[in-house]
Design a protein around this motif. Structure first.
Motif, PDB file in Angstrom:
ATOM      1  N   THR A   1       0.847  -1.193   0.000  1.00  0.00           N
ATOM      2  CA  THR A   1       0.000   0.000   0.000  1.00  0.00           C
ATOM      3  C   THR A   1       0.883   1.244   0.000  1.00  0.00           C
ATOM      4  N   VAL A   2       0.272   2.392   0.172  1.00  0.00           N
ATOM      5  CA  VAL A   2       0.995   3.659   0.198  1.00  0.00           C
ATOM      6  C   VAL A   2       1.791   3.790   1.489  1.00  0.00           C
ATOM      7  N   SER A   3       2.729   4.747   1.510  1.00  0.00           N
ATOM      8  CA  SER A   3       3.585   4.964   2.681  1.00  0.00           C
ATOM      9  C   SER A   3       3.347   6.359   3.250  1.00  0.00           C
ATOM     10  N   PRO A   4       2.551   6.491   4.310  1.00  0.00           N
ATOM     11  CA  PRO A   4       2.297   7.811   4.902  1.00  0.00           C
ATOM     12  C   PRO A   4       3.583   8.458   5.421  1.00  0.00           C
ATOM     13  N   VAL A   5       3.678   9.754   5.222  1.00  0.00           N
ATOM     14  CA  VAL A   5       4.848  10.521   5.650  1.00  0.00           C
ATOM     15  C   VAL A   5       4.473  11.535   6.725  1.00  0.00           C
ATOM     16  N   GLN A   6       3.341  12.261   6.523  1.00  0.00           N
ATOM     17  CA  GLN A   6       2.955  13.301   7.479  1.00  0.00           C
ATOM     18  C   GLN A   6       1.442  13.454   7.521  1.00  0.00           C
ATOM     19  N   TYR A   7       0.948  13.805   8.692  1.00  0.00           N
ATOM     20  CA  TYR A   7      -0.474  13.996   8.966  1.00  0.00           C
ATOM     21  C   TYR A   7      -0.676  15.473   9.293  1.00  0.00           C
ATOM     22  N   PHE A   8      -1.570  16.162   8.561  1.00  0.00           N
ATOM     23  CA  PHE A   8      -1.730  17.603   8.711  1.00  0.00           C
ATOM     24  C   PHE A   8      -3.133  17.987   9.152  1.00  0.00           C
ATOM     25  N   ASP A   9      -3.194  19.034   9.986  1.00  0.00           N
ATOM     26  CA  ASP A   9      -4.436  19.724  10.318  1.00  0.00           C
ATOM     27  C   ASP A   9      -4.398  21.039   9.549  1.00  0.00           C
ATOM     28  N   LEU A  10      -5.354  21.248   8.641  1.00  0.00           N
ATOM     29  CA  LEU A  10      -5.354  22.428   7.781  1.00  0.00           C
ATOM     30  C   LEU A  10      -6.186  23.559   8.380  1.00  0.00           C
ATOM     31  N   PRO A  11      -5.951  24.807   7.937  1.00  0.00           N
ATOM     32  CA  PRO A  11      -6.683  25.958   8.497  1.00  0.00           C
ATOM     33  C   PRO A  11      -8.191  25.877   8.259  1.00  0.00           C
ATOM     34  N   GLU A  12      -8.615  25.332   7.142  1.00  0.00           N
ATOM     35  CA  GLU A  12     -10.035  25.195   6.846  1.00  0.00           C
ATOM     36  C   GLU A  12     -10.693  24.300   7.898  1.00  0.00           C
TER      37      GLU A  12
END
Length: 210
Positions: free
Chosen positions: A80-91
């Motif tokens: 499967t894919v390889s996650p690198v970073q998890y983000f909380d966006l301003p929206e």
């Protein structure tokens, strides 16, 4: 970053988001804006917007599910894919995940190119049965989300909508999964005017359990 390592939520300011996506290509968008970018680095940034004020995503954001599911698939031996970073966006109620894509070609691409040989269909049927036997219920299981890697392995992408059960899936869940698969397949084949050996896939699936 190894998929098994914890990936913590990080704030991503709007200016940083714009900087991150400079030179990137928009792969998918909707009425609210871009959803998926391919960055100049080759990484993918996928944005998840919670459309309803209250939903399961309020307590378990889709980006977090995406990361956890990718890590569980990797631990189970599924490419499967390889996650690198998890983000909380301003929206509001918007998160994102940055990940390395899974190299290979989707079953959808193989179908459009007329390259679904009998051996590939048989192998695909065995892969789907393997998922079900492992208790993996992938609601978005369809030919656009199944990848054939350069090493001739099967893998999954777009993995946010998935559950892992302790036992093999019941016949009811298996048939529900196949109905979802077939519904997407019918739309795809009608649009691209291509053929898919559906009956051979089901026969191969049943034969894999005999």
């Amino acid at each position: 970053m190894n998929k098994s390592e914890p990936i913590h939520l990080k704030k991503l300011l709007r200016a940083d988001l714009e900087k991150l996506t400079i030179g990137g290509q928009i792969l998918e968008a909707d009425g609210l804006g871009p959803k998926v970018f391919q960055l100049s680095s080759g990484l993918i940034l996928k944005i998840f917007r919670q459309r309803r004020l209250f939903s399961s995503a309020t307590f378990s954001p889709y980006a977090g599910r995406f990361i956890r599911n990718a890590q569980r698939l990797e631990a189970t031996g599924i490419a499967t894919v390889s996650p690198v970073q998890y983000f909380d966006l301003p929206e509001k109620r918007t998160t994102a995940v940055l990940y390395r894509p899974l190299p290979g070609i989707t079953v959808a691409q193989l179908a459009r190119d007329g390259k679904l040989e009998p051996a590939i269909i048989r192998d695909l049927a065995h892969f789907i049965r393997r998922l079900h036997q492992k208790g993996i219920y992938f609601r978005s299981l369809h030919i656009g989300n199944i990848v054939r890697t350069p090493e001739q392995r099967w893998g999954l992408i777009d993995v946010a909508d998935m559950t892992f059960r302790r036992r093999a899936l019941s016949r009811t869940l298996i048939e529900r999964n196949f109905r979802q698969f077939k519904r997407h397949l019918d739309h795809f084949c009608a649009y691209y005017r291509c053929e898919f050996p559906w009956q051979k896939l089901r026969e191969g699936y049943d034969a894999a359990g005999s």
